[in-house]
Design a protein around this motif. Structure first.
Motif, mmCIF file in Angstrom:
data_model
loop_
_atom_site.group_PDB
_atom_site.id
_atom_site.type_symbol
_atom_site.label_atom_id
_atom_site.label_comp_id
_atom_site.label_asym_id
_atom_site.label_seq_id
_atom_site.Cartn_x
_atom_site.Cartn_y
_atom_site.Cartn_z
ATOM 1 N N UNK A 27 63.583 49.445 8.517
ATOM 2 C CA UNK A 27 63.865 50.418 9.566
ATOM 3 C C UNK A 27 64.691 49.736 10.636
ATOM 4 N N UNK A 28 65.873 50.284 10.930
ATOM 5 C CA UNK A 28 66.746 49.698 11.925
ATOM 6 C C UNK A 28 66.213 49.861 13.338
ATOM 7 N N UNK A 29 66.772 49.165 14.303
ATOM 8 C CA UNK A 29 66.303 49.246 15.697
ATOM 9 C C UNK A 29 66.348 50.656 16.261
ATOM 10 N N UNK A 30 67.258 51.503 15.765
ATOM 11 C CA UNK A 30 67.391 52.865 16.265
ATOM 12 C C UNK A 30 66.615 53.881 15.439
ATOM 13 N N UNK A 31 65.931 53.439 14.393
ATOM 14 C CA UNK A 31 65.110 54.358 13.616
ATOM 15 C C UNK A 31 65.646 54.692 12.241
ATOM 16 N N UNK A 32 66.899 54.336 11.916
ATOM 17 C CA UNK A 32 67.437 54.616 10.590
ATOM 18 C C UNK A 32 66.758 53.768 9.526
ATOM 19 N N UNK A 33 66.690 54.287 8.294
ATOM 20 C CA UNK A 33 65.989 53.602 7.225
ATOM 21 C C UNK A 33 66.927 53.185 6.100
ATOM 22 N N UNK A 34 66.566 52.051 5.506
ATOM 23 C CA UNK A 34 67.170 51.640 4.234
ATOM 24 C C UNK A 34 66.039 51.272 3.288
ATOM 25 N N UNK A 35 66.166 51.705 2.053
ATOM 26 C CA UNK A 35 65.223 51.307 1.030
ATOM 27 C C UNK A 35 66.035 50.617 -0.064
ATOM 28 N N UNK A 36 65.837 49.316 -0.203
ATOM 29 C CA UNK A 36 66.668 48.497 -1.067
ATOM 30 C C UNK A 36 65.887 48.062 -2.302
ATOM 31 N N UNK A 37 66.589 48.028 -3.447
ATOM 32 C CA UNK A 37 65.940 47.492 -4.640
ATOM 33 C C UNK A 37 65.984 45.970 -4.595
ATOM 34 N N UNK A 38 65.541 45.306 -5.645
ATOM 35 C CA UNK A 38 65.455 43.851 -5.645
ATOM 36 C C UNK A 38 66.821 43.187 -5.533
ATOM 37 N N UNK A 39 67.857 43.900 -5.939
ATOM 38 C CA UNK A 39 69.215 43.347 -5.844
ATOM 39 C C UNK A 39 69.882 43.693 -4.520
ATOM 40 N N UNK A 40 69.176 44.429 -3.651
ATOM 41 C CA UNK A 40 69.725 44.782 -2.348
ATOM 42 C C UNK A 40 70.517 46.071 -2.332
ATOM 43 N N UNK A 41 70.484 46.829 -3.439
ATOM 44 C CA UNK A 41 71.189 48.111 -3.500
ATOM 45 C C UNK A 41 70.309 49.217 -2.920
ATOM 46 N N UNK A 42 70.939 50.195 -2.286
ATOM 47 C CA UNK A 42 70.191 51.258 -1.625
ATOM 48 C C UNK A 42 69.519 52.182 -2.629
ATOM 49 N N UNK A 43 68.267 52.533 -2.346
ATOM 50 C CA UNK A 43 67.539 53.508 -3.141
ATOM 51 C C UNK A 43 67.528 54.876 -2.467
ATOM 52 N N UNK A 44 68.141 54.976 -1.291
ATOM 53 C CA UNK A 44 68.194 56.223 -0.545
ATOM 54 C C UNK A 44 69.631 56.700 -0.410
ATOM 55 N N UNK A 45 69.800 57.995 -0.531
ATOM 56 C CA UNK A 45 71.098 58.600 -0.239
ATOM 57 C C UNK A 45 70.916 59.470 1.001
ATOM 58 N N UNK A 46 71.167 58.926 2.196
ATOM 59 C CA UNK A 46 70.849 59.667 3.422
ATOM 60 C C UNK A 46 71.672 60.938 3.566
ATOM 61 N N UNK A 47 71.109 61.869 4.351
ATOM 62 C CA UNK A 47 71.777 63.134 4.602
ATOM 63 C C UNK A 47 73.126 62.900 5.273
ATOM 64 N N UNK A 48 74.119 63.686 4.870
ATOM 65 C CA UNK A 48 75.439 63.638 5.510
ATOM 66 C C UNK A 48 75.330 64.435 6.813
ATOM 67 N N UNK A 49 74.968 63.742 7.885
ATOM 68 C CA UNK A 49 74.679 64.438 9.132
ATOM 69 C C UNK A 49 75.922 65.109 9.708
ATOM 70 N N UNK A 50 77.071 64.479 9.558
ATOM 71 C CA UNK A 50 78.295 65.078 10.104
ATOM 72 C C UNK A 50 78.565 66.430 9.458
ATOM 73 N N UNK A 51 78.342 66.523 8.145
ATOM 74 C CA UNK A 51 78.555 67.795 7.460
ATOM 75 C C UNK A 51 77.515 68.826 7.893
ATOM 76 N N UNK A 52 76.279 68.360 8.077
ATOM 77 C CA UNK A 52 75.214 69.253 8.538
ATOM 78 C C UNK A 52 75.541 69.815 9.916
ATOM 79 N N UNK A 53 76.003 68.952 10.795
ATOM 80 C CA UNK A 53 76.341 69.361 12.156
ATOM 81 C C UNK A 53 77.494 70.363 12.162
ATOM 82 N N UNK A 54 78.474 70.104 11.308
ATOM 83 C CA UNK A 54 79.636 71.000 11.255
ATOM 84 C C UNK A 54 79.257 72.378 10.728
ATOM 85 N N UNK A 55 78.272 72.420 9.817
ATOM 86 C CA UNK A 55 77.893 73.684 9.196
ATOM 87 C C UNK A 55 76.924 74.490 10.051
#
Length: 462
Positions: free
Chosen positions: A219-247
């Motif tokens: 969890x980053x200092x501002x609250x964002x999350x990353x979930x990484x596998x053993x190789x350091x690749x992301x297991x999360x595909x976060x919401x595209x907030x910019x697209x959500x905001x535009x819609x």
């Protein structure tokens, strides 16, 4: 004291008098010798117990120190001749149960301040089950031999710090972490992460990190999350907030716009207007307000009200039950709409609900959800700088029991994207302000309604 020490001293005096043949001087000397022998024996026992980790009491005022789980050895809790505690709801006595409860409290599984200590109740049983799950054991709810062994060297709890003293596990040691959002994340993503292999630790930059069998949760200092596998690749595909905001803006409606009586007495359609915006944003057929005039949007909201509270006047309050009833209608279910109610204890803290909403949006697979949330905007974001400008009323932020729709979350700024039907457009509300909004006493029921849209294969996604 009269039931313990005095009888022993009396016995010492009688024994010394018998040995001395009635000589008072010899009696005193013999008594002193006996007391010294008793003190020496006590000191030897204390030293031996300290070396074995059994120095402290096995009863209600324990446990203390790393080996406290060994106190269960020799405590006959379940029945005669049992050397290990099979502590459970049917066969238990107070002191063994309390040792277990205090252990569970220190690791974050049980709130000892709100428990009847020494009584193995439902909360204690569920806490034991969760401890067993987190340690790879069958969740029986009974503290058997394997559970006692796990208590002596427990795995860290997902999302929690570990009680330590000088770097070693200690049920009475310091717990450095108290991040409720991180704890919620560990619960939400537990199936993907597996069992915890390290404690949750706050890093120098303010981020929080915990290792698991299948990867790492960050969890980053501002609250964002990353979930990484053993190789350091992301297991999360976060919401595209910019697209959500535009819609979001094209699905916004004001509950008063289009109401011919608004100048006279307004309306109480906030719950249905919020649900209508959520349905429109998710793309549910027949409920889009995109491109509608205010009058058309108003009629759409009234149609939803009639489904939830048939025959009601728009001056009647919107109710959580009414909104839920509207969303449970057969035509809604046929379209792929599901509703889940997050029950609220009146006046209860709502931080965990705000956390759950944030996590739901951060999981990129959840792009088909929105929420209708009850509370009071004035107590929640009434103090947020610049918020008054987003409201048409000269008074600024609406004050009173109210419903809004929540359609997105920005992990970078820790804010929700909110469609408030008393505002002039979408607004952004800090997560902590959202929790305060939900806690307000004016909202007696205060449920969170989660709307999920799963269209059939023949229906187009929004």
């Amino acid at each position: 004291m009269s039931n313990t020490i005095l009888p022993k001293l009396f016995q010492v005096g009688v024994t010394a008098l018998a040995k001395s043949g009635g000589d008072p001087v010899q009696t005193v000397q013999n008594a002193v010798t006996q007391v010294r022998q008793a003190v020496d024996t006590f000191a030897t026992t204390v030293s031996q117990r300290a070396q074995e980790g059994r120095l402290f009491s096995q009863f209600a005022w324990g446990p203390m120190g790393e080996p406290f789980a060994r106190q269960l050895t020799g405590v006959n809790v379940g029945g005669p001749n049992q050397r290990l505690d099979p502590v459970g709801p049917e066969d238990s006595v107070a002191h063994g149960v309390e040792i277990v409860q205090r252990f569970l409290d220190r690791l974050g599984y049980l709130d000892a301040d709100h428990q009847l200590m020494g009584t193995f109740n439902g909360d204690t049983e569920e806490a034991v089950r969760q401890f067993q799950r987190d340690n790879g054991l069958e969740p029986t709810g009974i503290v058997d031999d394997a559970t006692v062994a796990a208590m002596q060297n427990p795995r860290p709890r997902p999302g929690y710090g570990m009680p330590t003293t000088n770097g070693r596990f200690d049920p009475n040691g310091a717990i450095a972490l108290s991040q409720t959002l991180f704890q919620e994340a560990a619960n939400v993503y537990g199936a993907q992460l597996g069992l915890a292999t390290s404690a949750a630790v706050t890093q120098p930059d303010g981020s929080v990190r915990q290792s698991f069998e299948n990867g790492t949760l960050v969890m980053g200092p501002q609250g964002g999350f990353r979930m990484l596998d053993r190789e350091g690749n992301s297991l999360l595909s976060p919401q595209d907030y910019a697209a959500t905001q535009a819609r979001a803006g094209s699905h916004f409606i004001n509950q008063l716009e289009g109401d011919p009586d608004r100048a006279v007495d307004g309306n109480q359609n906030c719950g249905y207007a919020s649900a209508n915006m959520a349905l429109s944003y998710l793309g549910v057929p027949g409920w889009s307000v995109e491109g509608m005039t205010p009058a058309q949007s108003y009629e759409s909201t009234l149609r939803l009200r009639e489904m939830g509270q048939p025959g009601s006047d728009e001056l009647d309050d919107s109710t959580p039950d009414g909104i839920e009833d509207a969303l449970l209608k057969p035509e809604m279910q046929a379209a792929g709409v599901e509703v889940t109610v997050w029950e609220n204890d009146y006046n209860g803290a709502r931080q965990s609900d705000a956390d759950r909403m944030a996590l739901a949006f951060m999981n990129g697979e959840n792009d088909n959800i929105a929420f209708v949330v009850a509370g009071n905007p004035n107590s929640g974001w009434g103090e947020t700088e610049g918020m008054d400008a987003h409201y048409a009323s000269p008074k600024g932020v609406f004050d009173g029991g109210h419903f809004v729709s929540v359609v997105g979350y920005n992990a970078d700024t820790d804010t929700f994207l909110v469609l408030d039907p008393m505002a002039t457009g979408p607004i952004e509300v800090p997560r902590n302000d959202m929790a305060t909004y939900m806690e307000n006493q004016l909202v007696v029921s205060g449920e969170v309604l989660q709307i999920t849209y799963n269209p059939s294969a023949t229906q187009a996604q929004p």
